[in-house]
Motif scaffolding. Structure first.
Motif, PDB file in Angstrom:
ATOM      1  N   SER A 134       0.832  -1.207   0.000  1.00  0.00           N
ATOM      2  CA  SER A 134       0.000   0.000   0.000  1.00  0.00           C
ATOM      3  C   SER A 134       0.865   1.255   0.000  1.00  0.00           C
ATOM      4  N   CYS A 135       1.922   1.243   0.778  1.00  0.00           N
ATOM      5  CA  CYS A 135       2.847   2.368   0.825  1.00  0.00           C
ATOM      6  C   CYS A 135       3.401   2.641  -0.574  1.00  0.00           C
ATOM      7  N   ALA A 136       3.864   1.601  -1.239  1.00  0.00           N
ATOM      8  CA  ALA A 136       4.440   1.763  -2.575  1.00  0.00           C
ATOM      9  C   ALA A 136       3.398   2.267  -3.575  1.00  0.00           C
ATOM     10  N   ILE A 137       2.191   1.750  -3.503  1.00  0.00           N
ATOM     11  CA  ILE A 137       1.140   2.184  -4.432  1.00  0.00           C
ATOM     12  C   ILE A 137       0.795   3.654  -4.207  1.00  0.00           C
ATOM     13  N   PHE A 138       0.622   4.046  -2.956  1.00  0.00           N
ATOM     14  CA  PHE A 138       0.318   5.453  -2.661  1.00  0.00           C
ATOM     15  C   PHE A 138       1.452   6.364  -3.125  1.00  0.00           C
ATOM     16  N   LEU A 139       2.706   5.973  -2.851  1.00  0.00           N
ATOM     17  CA  LEU A 139       3.828   6.825  -3.231  1.00  0.00           C
ATOM     18  C   LEU A 139       3.970   6.920  -4.749  1.00  0.00           C
ATOM     19  N   GLN A 140       3.721   5.831  -5.461  1.00  0.00           N
ATOM     20  CA  GLN A 140       3.766   5.900  -6.916  1.00  0.00           C
ATOM     21  C   GLN A 140       2.666   6.828  -7.439  1.00  0.00           C
ATOM     22  N   HIS A 141       1.501   6.753  -6.829  1.00  0.00           N
ATOM     23  CA  HIS A 141       0.415   7.641  -7.222  1.00  0.00           C
ATOM     24  C   HIS A 141       0.797   9.101  -6.970  1.00  0.00           C
ATOM     25  N   LEU A 142       1.391   9.382  -5.809  1.00  0.00           N
ATOM     26  CA  LEU A 142       1.834  10.744  -5.509  1.00  0.00           C
ATOM     27  C   LEU A 142       2.897  11.219  -6.496  1.00  0.00           C
ATOM     28  N   ARG A 143       3.777  10.313  -6.884  1.00  0.00           N
ATOM     29  CA  ARG A 143       4.802  10.675  -7.867  1.00  0.00           C
ATOM     30  C   ARG A 143       4.157  11.014  -9.205  1.00  0.00           C
ATOM     31  N   ALA A 144       3.204  10.198  -9.611  1.00  0.00           N
ATOM     32  CA  ALA A 144       2.507  10.455 -10.874  1.00  0.00           C
ATOM     33  C   ALA A 144       1.749  11.782 -10.829  1.00  0.00           C
ATOM     34  N   GLU A 145       1.299  12.171  -9.645  1.00  0.00           N
ATOM     35  CA  GLU A 145       0.582  13.433  -9.461  1.00  0.00           C
ATOM     36  C   GLU A 145       1.540  14.626  -9.314  1.00  0.00           C
ATOM     37  N   GLY A 146       2.851  14.360  -9.340  1.00  0.00           N
ATOM     38  CA  GLY A 146       3.835  15.435  -9.213  1.00  0.00           C
ATOM     39  C   GLY A 146       4.044  15.927  -7.800  1.00  0.00           C
ATOM     40  N   LYS A 147       3.685  15.112  -6.814  1.00  0.00           N
ATOM     41  CA  LYS A 147       3.772  15.541  -5.420  1.00  0.00           C
ATOM     42  C   LYS A 147       5.062  15.128  -4.715  1.00  0.00           C
ATOM     43  N   ILE A 148       5.860  14.303  -5.327  1.00  0.00           N
ATOM     44  CA  ILE A 148       7.129  13.921  -4.692  1.00  0.00           C
ATOM     45  C   ILE A 148       8.237  14.715  -5.357  1.00  0.00           C
ATOM     46  N   LYS A 149       8.782  15.648  -4.582  1.00  0.00           N
ATOM     47  CA  LYS A 149       9.829  16.530  -5.077  1.00  0.00           C
ATOM     48  C   LYS A 149      10.924  16.623  -4.024  1.00  0.00           C
ATOM     49  N   PRO A 150      12.173  16.705  -4.462  1.00  0.00           N
ATOM     50  CA  PRO A 150      13.248  16.905  -3.487  1.00  0.00           C
ATOM     51  C   PRO A 150      13.041  18.229  -2.763  1.00  0.00           C
ATOM     52  N   ASP A 151      13.190  18.208  -1.448  1.00  0.00           N
ATOM     53  CA  ASP A 151      12.986  19.450  -0.694  1.00  0.00           C
ATOM     54  C   ASP A 151      14.082  19.701   0.330  1.00  0.00           C
ATOM     55  N   LEU A 152      15.243  19.103   0.111  1.00  0.00           N
ATOM     56  CA  LEU A 152      16.360  19.319   1.024  1.00  0.00           C
ATOM     57  C   LEU A 152      17.270  20.418   0.479  1.00  0.00           C
ATOM     58  N   HIS A 153      17.735  21.292   1.361  1.00  0.00           N
ATOM     59  CA  HIS A 153      18.665  22.342   0.990  1.00  0.00           C
ATOM     60  C   HIS A 153      20.074  21.756   0.907  1.00  0.00           C
ATOM     61  N   HIS A 154      20.973  22.466   0.250  1.00  0.00           N
ATOM     62  CA  HIS A 154      22.336  21.982   0.051  1.00  0.00           C
ATOM     63  C   HIS A 154      23.023  21.622   1.370  1.00  0.00           C
ATOM     64  N   ASP A 155      22.869  22.449   2.401  1.00  0.00           N
ATOM     65  CA  ASP A 155      23.512  22.169   3.688  1.00  0.00           C
ATOM     66  C   ASP A 155      22.931  20.921   4.351  1.00  0.00           C
ATOM     67  N   GLN A 156      21.629  20.672   4.160  1.00  0.00           N
ATOM     68  CA  GLN A 156      21.012  19.454   4.697  1.00  0.00           C
ATOM     69  C   GLN A 156      21.553  18.218   3.965  1.00  0.00           C
TER      70      GLN A 156
END
Length: 186
Positions: A134-156
């Motif tokens: 279920s985790c993988a299916i939800f995350l793939q769906h979020l990726r397809a929806e454009g909701k998974i984006k890198p959000d870490l700053h360079h120092d992080q």
């Protein structure tokens, strides 16, 4: 991702590995009844690269996630849950999918805190998938929806890379001490 009182270390590890595969850095876990554990053989080092935030109570996790601007989407089969395809994820700024215990599901209290309740429609006879699936299916769906984006700053990223290098070498602690390096966090 928020996981509530998972029982099986293989499920926790598989979720961590999946999060790492999708570039999700932070996982929140509620440990009010069950301590969160991840099976090393299943994680395949994915547990080294994901940050786990442990919470003794669900409200601590909810408060932190809301403070960070997350919309909580509970993965559940409640009567008022909607198919995940009907959730307008694109209109949401930050999304946290919430999964419950493998045997009992989400607690009533955490369900009440959810902004949205969603489920994965199935065509077969069983009612639900394993939590890691279920985790993988939800995350793939979020990726397809454009909701998974890198959000870490360079120092992080630099700090995490330093941690990963130290964790990946069995002799790292010995070498750090031997050469008197500044690695207090390890």
């Amino acid at each position: 991702l928020l996981l509530e009182n998972l029982v099986n270390p293989r499920n926790g590890a598989a979720c961590m590995r999946t999060c790492d595969g999708y570039g999700i850095q932070n996982i929140h876990v509620v440990e009010s009844y069950e301590p969160f554990k991840a099976d090393d053989k299943v994680a395949k080092t994915g547990d080294r690269y994901v940050t786990v935030h442990r919470h003794a109570h669900f409200y601590d996790a909810v408060d932190r996630l809301r403070l960070e601007g997350f919309t909580l989407v509970a993965a559940c089969l409640d009567d008022d849950a909607i198919p995940m395809e009907e959730v307008d994820f694109k209109s949401l700024d930050r999304v946290c999918i919430v999964f419950g215990n493998e045997e009992r599901g989400l607690s009533d209290a955490l369900r009440e805190q959810a902004d949205i309740k969603a489920y994965i429609p199935q065509l077969g006879m069983v009612q639900s998938f394993n939590i890691s699936v279920s985790c993988a299916i939800f995350l793939q769906h979020l990726r397809a929806e454009g909701k998974i984006k890198p959000d870490l700053h360079h120092d992080q990223i630099a700090a995490l890379y330093k941690q990963w290098v130290v964790r990946s070498n069995k002799r790292s602690v010995t070498l750090i001490k031997k050469h008197d390096l500044d690695c207090k966090d390890f």
